[in-house]
Design a protein around this motif. Structure first.
Motif, PDB file in Angstrom:
ATOM      1  N   PRO A  70      22.479  32.037  15.849  1.00  0.00           N
ATOM      2  CA  PRO A  70      23.725  32.367  16.533  1.00  0.00           C
ATOM      3  C   PRO A  70      24.240  33.771  16.223  1.00  0.00           C
ATOM      4  CG  PRO A  70      23.991  30.447  15.073  1.00  0.00           C
ATOM      5  CD  PRO A  70      22.550  30.788  15.089  1.00  0.00           C
ATOM      6  N   ALA A  71      24.088  34.243  14.980  1.00  0.00           N
ATOM      7  CA  ALA A  71      24.632  35.564  14.640  1.00  0.00           C
ATOM      8  C   ALA A  71      23.858  36.667  15.363  1.00  0.00           C
ATOM      9  CB  ALA A  71      24.585  35.784  13.128  1.00  0.00           C
ATOM     10  N   GLY A  72      22.514  36.584  15.355  1.00  0.00           N
ATOM     11  CA  GLY A  72      21.700  37.616  15.996  1.00  0.00           C
ATOM     12  C   GLY A  72      21.895  37.610  17.514  1.00  0.00           C
TER      13      GLY A  72
ATOM     14  N   VAL B  26      14.033  40.027  18.225  1.00  0.00           N
ATOM     15  CA  VAL B  26      12.774  39.388  17.823  1.00  0.00           C
ATOM     16  C   VAL B  26      13.097  38.205  16.909  1.00  0.00           C
ATOM     17  CG1 VAL B  26      11.372  41.488  17.973  1.00  0.00           C
ATOM     18  CG2 VAL B  26      12.477  40.921  15.806  1.00  0.00           C
ATOM     19  N   ASP B  27      12.234  37.201  16.962  1.00  0.00           N
ATOM     20  CA  ASP B  27      12.383  36.065  16.040  1.00  0.00           C
ATOM     21  C   ASP B  27      10.993  35.577  15.669  1.00  0.00           C
ATOM     22  OD1 ASP B  27      14.851  33.906  15.331  1.00  0.00           O
ATOM     23  OD2 ASP B  27      12.811  33.144  15.123  1.00  0.00           O
ATOM     24  N   GLU B  28      10.841  35.164  14.419  1.00  0.00           N
ATOM     25  CA  GLU B  28       9.499  34.780  13.957  1.00  0.00           C
ATOM     26  C   GLU B  28       9.064  33.422  14.509  1.00  0.00           C
ATOM     27  OE1 GLU B  28       9.393  34.431   9.739  1.00  0.00           O
ATOM     28  OE2 GLU B  28      10.768  32.749   9.698  1.00  0.00           O
ATOM     29  N   ARG B  29      10.010  32.613  14.949  1.00  0.00           N
ATOM     30  CA  ARG B  29       9.640  31.262  15.409  1.00  0.00           C
ATOM     31  C   ARG B  29       9.250  31.272  16.878  1.00  0.00           C
ATOM     32  NH1 ARG B  29      11.855  27.312  11.579  1.00  0.00           N
ATOM     33  NH2 ARG B  29      12.800  28.615  10.015  1.00  0.00           N
ATOM     34  N   TRP B  30       8.380  30.333  17.208  1.00  0.00           N
ATOM     35  CA  TRP B  30       7.964  30.214  18.601  1.00  0.00           C
ATOM     36  C   TRP B  30       9.083  29.577  19.405  1.00  0.00           C
ATOM     37  CZ3 TRP B  30       4.530  32.723  21.057  1.00  0.00           C
ATOM     38  CH2 TRP B  30       4.169  32.314  22.336  1.00  0.00           C
TER      39      TRP B  30
ATOM     40  N   ARG C 241       7.761  38.753  13.602  1.00  0.00           N
ATOM     41  CA  ARG C 241       8.392  38.630  12.280  1.00  0.00           C
ATOM     42  C   ARG C 241       8.737  39.999  11.706  1.00  0.00           C
ATOM     43  NH1 ARG C 241       4.256  37.161   8.362  1.00  0.00           N
ATOM     44  NH2 ARG C 241       4.485  34.928   8.706  1.00  0.00           N
ATOM     45  N   LEU C 242      10.015  40.179  11.375  1.00  0.00           N
ATOM     46  CA  LEU C 242      10.406  41.391  10.664  1.00  0.00           C
ATOM     47  C   LEU C 242       9.667  41.385   9.331  1.00  0.00           C
ATOM     48  CD1 LEU C 242      12.426  43.798  10.366  1.00  0.00           C
ATOM     49  CD2 LEU C 242      13.951  42.192   9.217  1.00  0.00           C
ATOM     50  N   ALA C 243       8.808  42.408   9.105  1.00  0.00           N
ATOM     51  CA  ALA C 243       7.961  42.379   7.912  1.00  0.00           C
ATOM     52  C   ALA C 243       8.340  43.467   6.921  1.00  0.00           C
ATOM     53  CB  ALA C 243       6.499  42.530   8.319  1.00  0.00           C
TER      54      ALA C 243
ATOM     55  N   LEU D  12      31.082  10.836  15.939  1.00  0.00           N
ATOM     56  CA  LEU D  12      31.866  11.453  14.874  1.00  0.00           C
ATOM     57  C   LEU D  12      30.933  12.210  13.949  1.00  0.00           C
ATOM     58  CD1 LEU D  12      34.218   8.476  13.878  1.00  0.00           C
ATOM     59  CD2 LEU D  12      34.823  10.469  15.248  1.00  0.00           C
ATOM     60  N   ARG D  13      31.485  13.233  13.338  1.00  0.00           N
ATOM     61  CA  ARG D  13      30.754  13.993  12.335  1.00  0.00           C
ATOM     62  C   ARG D  13      31.579  13.880  11.043  1.00  0.00           C
ATOM     63  NH1 ARG D  13      27.331  18.665  11.157  1.00  0.00           N
ATOM     64  NH2 ARG D  13      27.938  19.093   9.025  1.00  0.00           N
ATOM     65  N   LEU D  14      30.976  13.304   9.998  1.00  0.00           N
ATOM     66  CA  LEU D  14      31.693  13.146   8.731  1.00  0.00           C
ATOM     67  C   LEU D  14      30.906  13.879   7.641  1.00  0.00           C
ATOM     68  CD1 LEU D  14      33.974  11.884   7.056  1.00  0.00           C
ATOM     69  CD2 LEU D  14      32.669   9.758   6.953  1.00  0.00           C
TER      70      LEU D  14
ATOM     71  N   GLY E 153      25.496  37.538   9.631  1.00  0.00           N
ATOM     72  CA  GLY E 153      25.306  36.082   9.567  1.00  0.00           C
ATOM     73  C   GLY E 153      24.909  35.652   8.162  1.00  0.00           C
ATOM     74  N   GLU E 154      24.095  34.605   8.077  1.00  0.00           N
ATOM     75  CA  GLU E 154      23.764  34.055   6.753  1.00  0.00           C
ATOM     76  C   GLU E 154      22.875  34.984   5.936  1.00  0.00           C
ATOM     77  OE1 GLU E 154      22.782  29.889   6.700  1.00  0.00           O
ATOM     78  OE2 GLU E 154      24.917  29.450   6.928  1.00  0.00           O
ATOM     79  N   ALA E 155      22.369  36.044   6.541  1.00  0.00           N
ATOM     80  CA  ALA E 155      21.706  37.082   5.747  1.00  0.00           C
ATOM     81  C   ALA E 155      22.735  37.739   4.826  1.00  0.00           C
ATOM     82  CB  ALA E 155      21.083  38.130   6.670  1.00  0.00           C
TER      83      ALA E 155
ATOM     84  N   ALA F 270      34.146  23.745   7.479  1.00  0.00           N
ATOM     85  CA  ALA F 270      34.755  24.222   8.725  1.00  0.00           C
ATOM     86  C   ALA F 270      33.815  25.198   9.432  1.00  0.00           C
ATOM     87  CB  ALA F 270      36.090  24.887   8.441  1.00  0.00           C
ATOM     88  N   SER F 271      32.503  25.083   9.190  1.00  0.00           N
ATOM     89  CA  SER F 271      31.510  25.969   9.830  1.00  0.00           C
ATOM     90  C   SER F 271      31.859  27.448   9.633  1.00  0.00           C
ATOM     91  CB  SER F 271      31.420  25.698  11.339  1.00  0.00           C
ATOM     92  OG  SER F 271      30.776  24.499  11.606  1.00  0.00           O
ATOM     93  N   HIS F 272      32.369  27.820   8.475  1.00  0.00           N
ATOM     94  CA  HIS F 272      32.785  29.216   8.302  1.00  0.00           C
ATOM     95  C   HIS F 272      31.620  30.199   8.403  1.00  0.00           C
ATOM     96  CE1 HIS F 272      37.063  29.213   7.791  1.00  0.00           C
ATOM     97  NE2 HIS F 272      37.006  28.229   6.928  1.00  0.00           N
TER      98      HIS F 272
END
Ligand SMILES: Cc1cc2nc3c(=O)[nH]c(=O)nc-3n(C[C@H](O)[C@H](O)[C@H](O)COP(=O)(O)OP(=O)(O)OC[C@H]3O[C@@H](n4cnc5c(N)ncnc54)[C@H](O)[C@@H]3O)c2cc1C
Length: 410
Positions: A16-18, A35-39, A129-131, A235-237, A306-308, A316-318
């Motif tokens: 989501p961030a990229g 670019v993304d390393e996953r297919w 893949r960013l190498a 519901l999500r708990l 993002g998470e990088a 709260a999905s911060h």
């Protein structure tokens, strides 16, 4: 004003961030490659909560989130002390932006972003893949490995692919949105600062006959728990407990996938006053969570997003929301620089601001103090309550004030 020269941005990572960074840049007319390393995108069929300002930002950029069908709105967060409703915080009364938060599958967020990019002629190049990342004067030199599919001819969802060739790029900026294990962060030698104690996060998504309306619930006791309404009467708990708790340590160790009986047991143990009909559990996980931030937001023209760059409270999905906000601000700065508006100072200012904002969210529980007339339960638990609220910045300040909490003097 005319652009200084051909500005191009390489985004590594189509989470989501990229994707949001690429969309915000395209919206401003900046050349961008992703670019993304996953297919394929990873299997991310769980729900997230998008904060009101993030819903608005994505909508403005043309991401069609289909909120009417795919999302459940949240306009109120109810804070509980056992059976007592301590406060009902209304997002639309206190938030600077008036819309509700939205609970929706992460897959929908990612797909809408990718579709919006496609409409702007930006395609995600997968199996790339960013190498390697190096600084070259005021630019950045990047090597991207082009991977092959597996021998059976199917796209592999992970990185085992064979390197077919290596492509070299010299973009004006690299946005490394390559997740928590970020290659870019490691190669650029950017340190990581852990904040607070490691926690275990146990999350369940399940069918329930109970429809809570547009309310999310936060329960604070021996565990902190957040209950979100998801679309289609689900519901999500999510529970958060110290990772050292014996059961949590055992579950984390065994990579346990909790089931319906575990959900019933967790509710009995931590929320015995909550009576929820429990149907089929469609998704669950136990995850080790450690809030932390990268020591720098960028090195030269290479930026972490993002998470990088951060791991924040999952209740709260911060992490996700802050990643989109940072992508938004960075896109605006890169566009201004492309228009030759005070390049050096603007980038330095953006780097300092991004880092300060991330640190504030990572330490958010520490930044508030209780007013004398605050509820004593809120005053005693404010460090645990504040990170569960699905807003940030001025909106968070406004919501905290309605709990009679005020920012500590700097
Ligand atoms: C199992 C799991 C459950 C989660 N549950 C929740 C939840 O319930 N609620 C919630 O709000 N958040 C949850 N999260 C967190 C949420 O997924 C993240 O906050 C969000 O996805 C972060 O987005 P991102 O774009 O920064 O990183 P990511 O989504 O991690 O995306 C990083 C992307 O970079 C790619 N990549 C990695 N390395 C390279 C490389 N070298 N080259 C090219 N591409 C690369 C990856 O393939 C991936 O597509 C969960 C995360 C996980 C892993």
């Amino acid at each position: 004003m005319a652009r200084k020269d051909r500005h191009s941005v390489l985004v590594a990572g189509a989470g989501p961030a990229g994707l949001a960074a690429a969309l915000f840049l395209r919206q401003r007319g900046v050349d961008v490659e992703v670019v993304d390393e996953r297919w394929d995108a990873r299997d991310d069929d769980f729900h997230v909560i998008l904060h009101p300002d993030v819903v608005e930002r994505l909508d403005d950029a043309g991401a069609r989130l289909d909120l009417a069908h795919a999302a459940h709105p949240v306009d109120t967060v109810v804070v509980h002390d056992g059976t007592r409703r301590v406060a009902a915080l209304r997002l639309h009364e206190t938030a600077v932006r008036p819309g509700p938060a939205a609970v929706l599958p992460l897959r929908v967020v990612r797909d809408s972003l990718e579709e919006a990019l496609r409409q702007r002629q930006v395609k995600v190049a997968r199996h790339r893949r960013l190498a390697r990342v190096d600084r070259v004067s005021d630019r950045v030199a990047v090597e991207v490995d082009v991977l092959d599919r597996d021998s059976a001819g199917y796209g592999v969802s992970h990185m085992e692919g064979v390197v077919v060739r290596t492509a070299r790029h010299e973009p004006t900026h690299l946005i490394a949105a390559d997740g928590f294990e970020s290659v870019a962060r490691q190669q650029l030698g950017i340190g990581w600062r852990a904040i607070g104690a490691p926690m275990a996060t146990v999350a369940f998504e399940f069918a329930s006959g109970w429809t809570p309306g547009p309310e999310a619930h936060v329960y604070v006791g021996d565990a902190v728990a957040a209950l979100w309404p998801a679309p289609h009467r689900r519901l999500r708990l999510t529970f958060q407990l110290p990772a050292s708790t014996p059961l949590m340590a055992a579950w984390l160790d065994a990579r346990h996938t909790p089931d319906r009986a575990d959900l019933a047991m967790m509710i009995d143990a931590h929320l015995p006053w909550v009576h929820l009909p429990i149907g089929v559990v469609s998704w669950s996980q136990v995850q080790w969570t450690q809030v932390g931030v990268a020591e720098r937001a960028c090195v030269g023209a290479a930026w972490l997003v993002g998470e990088a760059a951060h791991q924040l409270s999952p209740l709260a999905s911060h992490s996700l929301n802050h990643g989109v906000r940072m992508a938004h601000d960075l896109a605006a700065t890169i566009d201004e620089v492309a228009r030759d508006q005070g390049a050096g100072e603007r980038l330095a200012h953006q780097a300092a601001r991004a880092r300060a904002q991330t640190l504030r969210l990572a330490e958010v529980g520490e930044l508030y103090q209780a007013e004398p007339d605050a509820d004593p339960f809120v005053a005693a638990n404010l460090r645990r309550i504040v990170p569960t609220l699905p807003v940030a910045g001025l909106e968070l300040e406004a919501l905290a004030r309605s709990l009679r909490l005020s920012p500590k003097p700097m």
